[in-house]
Design a protein around this motif. Structure first.
Motif, PDB file in Angstrom:
ATOM      1  N   GLU A 151      -1.019   9.029  -9.333  1.00 11.94           N
ATOM      2  CA  GLU A 151      -0.356   9.195  -8.129  1.00 11.94           C
ATOM      3  C   GLU A 151      -1.328   9.371  -6.930  1.00 11.94           C
ATOM      4  O   GLU A 151      -1.746  10.608  -6.332  1.00 11.94           O
ATOM      5  N   THR A 152      -1.875   8.182  -6.374  1.00  9.46           N
ATOM      6  CA  THR A 152      -2.851   8.492  -4.937  1.00  9.46           C
ATOM      7  C   THR A 152      -1.902   7.759  -3.835  1.00  9.46           C
ATOM      8  O   THR A 152      -1.179   6.804  -4.258  1.00  9.46           O
ATOM      9  N   PRO A 153      -2.407   8.106  -2.977  1.00  6.44           N
ATOM     10  CA  PRO A 153      -1.872   7.361  -1.577  1.00  6.44           C
ATOM     11  C   PRO A 153      -1.902   6.085  -1.481  1.00  6.44           C
ATOM     12  O   PRO A 153      -1.046   5.091  -1.174  1.00  6.44           O
ATOM     13  N   GLU A 154      -3.261   5.378  -2.101  1.00  2.00           N
ATOM     14  CA  GLU A 154      -3.440   4.124  -2.216  1.00  2.00           C
ATOM     15  C   GLU A 154      -2.420   3.255  -3.013  1.00  2.00           C
ATOM     16  O   GLU A 154      -1.873   2.214  -2.550  1.00  2.00           O
ATOM     17  N   ILE A 155      -2.101   3.749  -4.213  1.00  4.38           N
ATOM     18  CA  ILE A 155      -1.309   3.291  -5.316  1.00  4.38           C
ATOM     19  C   ILE A 155       0.099   3.193  -4.619  1.00  4.38           C
ATOM     20  O   ILE A 155       0.828   2.204  -4.722  1.00  4.38           O
ATOM     21  N   ALA A 156       0.625   4.592  -4.137  1.00  2.00           N
ATOM     22  CA  ALA A 156       1.646   4.670  -3.685  1.00  2.00           C
ATOM     23  C   ALA A 156       2.258   3.425  -2.528  1.00  2.00           C
ATOM     24  O   ALA A 156       3.294   3.033  -2.278  1.00  2.00           O
ATOM     25  N   ALA A 157       1.223   3.455  -1.607  1.00  2.00           N
ATOM     26  CA  ALA A 157       1.345   2.373  -0.453  1.00  2.00           C
ATOM     27  C   ALA A 157       1.574   0.909  -1.086  1.00  2.00           C
ATOM     28  O   ALA A 157       2.247   0.178  -0.736  1.00  2.00           O
ATOM     29  N   LEU A 158       0.674   0.639  -2.016  1.00  2.00           N
ATOM     30  CA  LEU A 158       0.701  -0.549  -2.558  1.00  2.00           C
ATOM     31  C   LEU A 158       2.208  -1.028  -3.388  1.00  2.00           C
ATOM     32  O   LEU A 158       2.534  -1.936  -3.178  1.00  2.00           O
ATOM     33  N   MET A 159       2.585   0.144  -4.100  1.00  2.00           N
ATOM     34  CA  MET A 159       3.716  -0.157  -4.699  1.00  2.00           C
ATOM     35  C   MET A 159       4.991  -0.293  -3.770  1.00  2.00           C
ATOM     36  O   MET A 159       5.833  -0.935  -4.002  1.00  2.00           O
ATOM     37  N   GLU A 160       4.756   0.392  -2.711  1.00  2.00           N
ATOM     38  CA  GLU A 160       5.853   0.625  -1.519  1.00  2.00           C
ATOM     39  C   GLU A 160       5.872  -0.943  -0.844  1.00  2.00           C
ATOM     40  O   GLU A 160       6.947  -1.419  -0.444  1.00  2.00           O
ATOM     41  N   LEU A 161       4.699  -1.322  -0.664  1.00  2.00           N
ATOM     42  CA  LEU A 161       4.664  -2.670   0.017  1.00  2.00           C
ATOM     43  C   LEU A 161       5.192  -3.854  -1.163  1.00  2.00           C
ATOM     44  O   LEU A 161       5.879  -4.682  -0.311  1.00  2.00           O
ATOM     45  N   THR A 162       4.883  -3.649  -2.306  1.00  2.00           N
ATOM     46  CA  THR A 162       5.340  -4.773  -3.305  1.00  2.00           C
ATOM     47  C   THR A 162       6.981  -4.615  -3.197  1.00  2.00           C
ATOM     48  O   THR A 162       7.422  -5.703  -3.203  1.00  2.00           O
ATOM     49  N   CYS A 163       7.440  -3.396  -3.345  1.00  2.00           N
ATOM     50  CA  CYS A 163       8.920  -3.325  -3.190  1.00  2.00           C
ATOM     51  C   CYS A 163       9.396  -3.873  -2.403  1.00  2.00           C
ATOM     52  O   CYS A 163      10.453  -4.637  -2.276  1.00  2.00           O
ATOM     53  N   GLU A 164       8.884  -3.738  -0.979  1.00  2.00           N
ATOM     54  CA  GLU A 164       9.756  -4.208   0.315  1.00  2.00           C
ATOM     55  C   GLU A 164       9.512  -5.637   0.202  1.00  2.00           C
ATOM     56  O   GLU A 164      10.417  -6.272   0.700  1.00  2.00           O
ATOM     57  N   LEU A 165       8.313  -6.234  -0.115  1.00  2.00           N
ATOM     58  CA  LEU A 165       8.393  -7.590   0.045  1.00  2.00           C
ATOM     59  C   LEU A 165       9.225  -8.330  -1.193  1.00  2.00           C
ATOM     60  O   LEU A 165       9.984  -9.266  -1.055  1.00  2.00           O
ATOM     61  N   ALA A 166       9.267  -7.647  -2.216  1.00  2.00           N
ATOM     62  CA  ALA A 166      10.285  -8.205  -3.297  1.00  2.00           C
ATOM     63  C   ALA A 166      11.722  -8.099  -2.938  1.00  2.00           C
ATOM     64  O   ALA A 166      12.264  -8.969  -3.162  1.00  2.00           O
ATOM     65  N   ASP A 167      11.987  -7.038  -2.247  1.00  2.00           N
ATOM     66  CA  ASP A 167      13.387  -7.063  -1.796  1.00  2.00           C
ATOM     67  C   ASP A 167      13.750  -7.562  -0.899  1.00  2.00           C
ATOM     68  O   ASP A 167      14.876  -8.513  -0.736  1.00  2.00           O
ATOM     69  N   LYS A 168      12.823  -7.935   0.159  1.00  2.00           N
ATOM     70  CA  LYS A 168      13.228  -8.735   1.391  1.00  2.00           C
ATOM     71  C   LYS A 168      12.922 -10.142   1.567  1.00  2.00           C
ATOM     72  O   LYS A 168      13.736 -10.761   2.175  1.00  2.00           O
ATOM     73  N   GLU A 169      11.779 -10.536   0.745  1.00  2.00           N
ATOM     74  CA  GLU A 169      11.553 -11.732   0.690  1.00  2.00           C
ATOM     75  C   GLU A 169      11.896 -12.492  -0.568  1.00  2.00           C
ATOM     76  O   GLU A 169      12.073 -13.711  -0.516  1.00  2.00           O
ATOM     77  N   LEU A 170      11.407 -11.842  -1.736  1.00  2.00           N
ATOM     78  CA  LEU A 170      11.873 -12.814  -3.057  1.00  2.00           C
ATOM     79  C   LEU A 170      13.317 -12.753  -3.449  1.00  2.00           C
ATOM     80  O   LEU A 170      13.981 -13.927  -3.651  1.00  2.00           O
ATOM     81  N   ALA A 171      13.941 -11.502  -3.604  1.00  2.00           N
ATOM     82  CA  ALA A 171      15.165 -11.542  -4.283  1.00  2.00           C
ATOM     83  C   ALA A 171      16.341 -12.281  -3.267  1.00  2.00           C
ATOM     84  O   ALA A 171      17.147 -13.202  -3.897  1.00  2.00           O
TER      85      ALA A 171
END
Length: 386
Positions: free
Chosen positions: A11-31
């Motif tokens: 649980e690092t800030p960098e990993i958390a930010a990456l996962m948040e970005l990925t989820c956002e892109l996946a939900d808004k752009e992919l799905a």
């Protein structure tokens, strides 16, 4: 239904930010685009380019060349999230990452400085040309030949089942430069605009219809000699090393696809009413979902464990084969059971689970069939590996 606890990542800030970005892109752009693109069989090139500009096409590679330098465990987590929304896009990221492997791990410093930043920067997309029409699993006996002619290799042959054929910007071409067997194979990095590289008509696939797959004809394609990656006749070891990493990518995609199918089936089973209550309350349905959840958790743990070995610089070929075998078999079972949970509704295209089931099948085939994975594992066992 992803949580930090399920990921097993630090649980690092960098990993958390990456996962948040990925989820956002996946939900808004992919799905929102997946079903339409899959129905039309259209590769989302601009969307993949968007992911690249967001830094998702060079995650496990060094920052000095434009990558993110993150651990493979975190990279696989990104693939899992993407695959839970749209497998074809996750597969595109995985294949591109595979296509960058030969140069990143076996290129000279000068080659890496010259070509790797563009590959990792998001604008270019790669393809991995190893398989041939007469030899998919038998890669050591490939027949595509490269003959040194002055300052370039003339390459002639046919490659088959090439993901990104026709849309890739570069190809890793594995070809015969020496004698028979695995000892006579080399790896050449070829630009897609080479006039001697001729992608053929796309295959009409059962699933992943948005992902272009085709044969590629090499008709005397001239590839500059300075594009030889690794030692002459040393390409087979490069190919196998790349596939170890690629198998982890496919395994992560399988976990994500299974998770997406389970999430959808749970939502449906909660909402669907029969005999006065939600069908998830009936053991016949609830137990299917319980088994699926458990199998996915086991597959995720196996994949992350194999990735942790890779990150630690320890041998992981056996673990990669086990991960790919188990995770893709789980994806096939979970997606099939998701169709069963929906009943008749699962068999029609109004719901995505029938597509998930068709897509899961190919994961048992690519990056080495699951029969090949069993062969790899059994050979390790014969040598005394635990």
């Amino acid at each position: 239904m992803f949580t930090d606890e399920m990921s097993g990542l630090p649980e690092t800030p960098e990993i958390a930010a990456l996962m948040e970005l990925t989820c956002e892109l996946a939900d808004k752009e992919l799905a929102p685009r997946a079903a339409d693109h899959e129905e039309r069989g259209e590769f989302p090139r601009e969307l993949v380019r968007t992911l690249g500009r967001s830094g998702l096409l060079g995650l496990p590679y060094p920052e000095e060349f434009g990558g993110a330098g993150i651990a493979y465990t975190a990279y696989l987590r990104v693939l899992e999230i993407l695959a839970s929304r749209w497998l074809a896009v996750a597969e595109a990221v995985s294949v591109h990452t595979l296509a960058c492997y030969p140069l990143a791990h076996h290129g000279t410093d000068e080659q890496r400085r010259r070509w790797l930043p563009e590959m990792l920067g998001g604008e270019q997309l790669g393809a991995y040309a190893l398989s041939e029409p007469a030899g998919g699993s038998d890669a050591a006996n490939l027949t595509t030949r490269a003959v040194l002619d002055g300052d370039a290799y003339a390459v002639t042959g046919v490659k088959a089942w090439i993901t990104h054929a026709g849309v890739a910007d570069f190809y890793n071409v594995f070809c015969r430069t020496g004698g028979p067997g695995s000892g006579g194979i080399s790896c050449l990095l070829a630009d897609a605009d080479n006039p001697g590289i001729q992608p053929q008509a796309r295959e009409r696939t059962m699933g992943l219809r948005a992902s272009p797959v085709a044969q590629v004809v090499l008709d005397g394609a001239r590839v500059d000699a300075d594009r030889l990656i690794g030692p002459l006749d040393g390409g087979f070891a490069i190919a196998m090393g790349a596939l170890d990493s690629g198998r982890l990518g496919i395994a992560a995609c399988a976990v994500g696809l299974a998770q997406g199918a389970l999430d959808y089936a749970i939502g449906y089973a909660r909402d669907r009413q029969q005999f006065g209550r939600s069908i998830i309350d009936f053991q016949g349905v609830g137990f299917l979902l319980a088994d699926a959840s458990t199998q996915i958790a086991a597959a995720r743990a196996l994949v992350q464990s194999a990735a942790a070995l890779r990150d630690a610089g320890k041998p992981y070929s056996l673990a990669a084969a086990q991960s790919k075998l188990f995770a893709t078999d789980v994806a096939m079972k979970v997606t099939t059971d998701a169709v069963q949970v929906l009943g008749g509704a699962g068999y029609v295209t109004d719901h995505p689970v029938e597509r998930y089931m068709r897509e899961a099948k190919v994961l048992q085939i690519v990056e080495g069939t699951n029969q090949i994975q069993r062969l790899v594992i059994s050979r390790y066992l014969a040598k005394g590996a635990v």
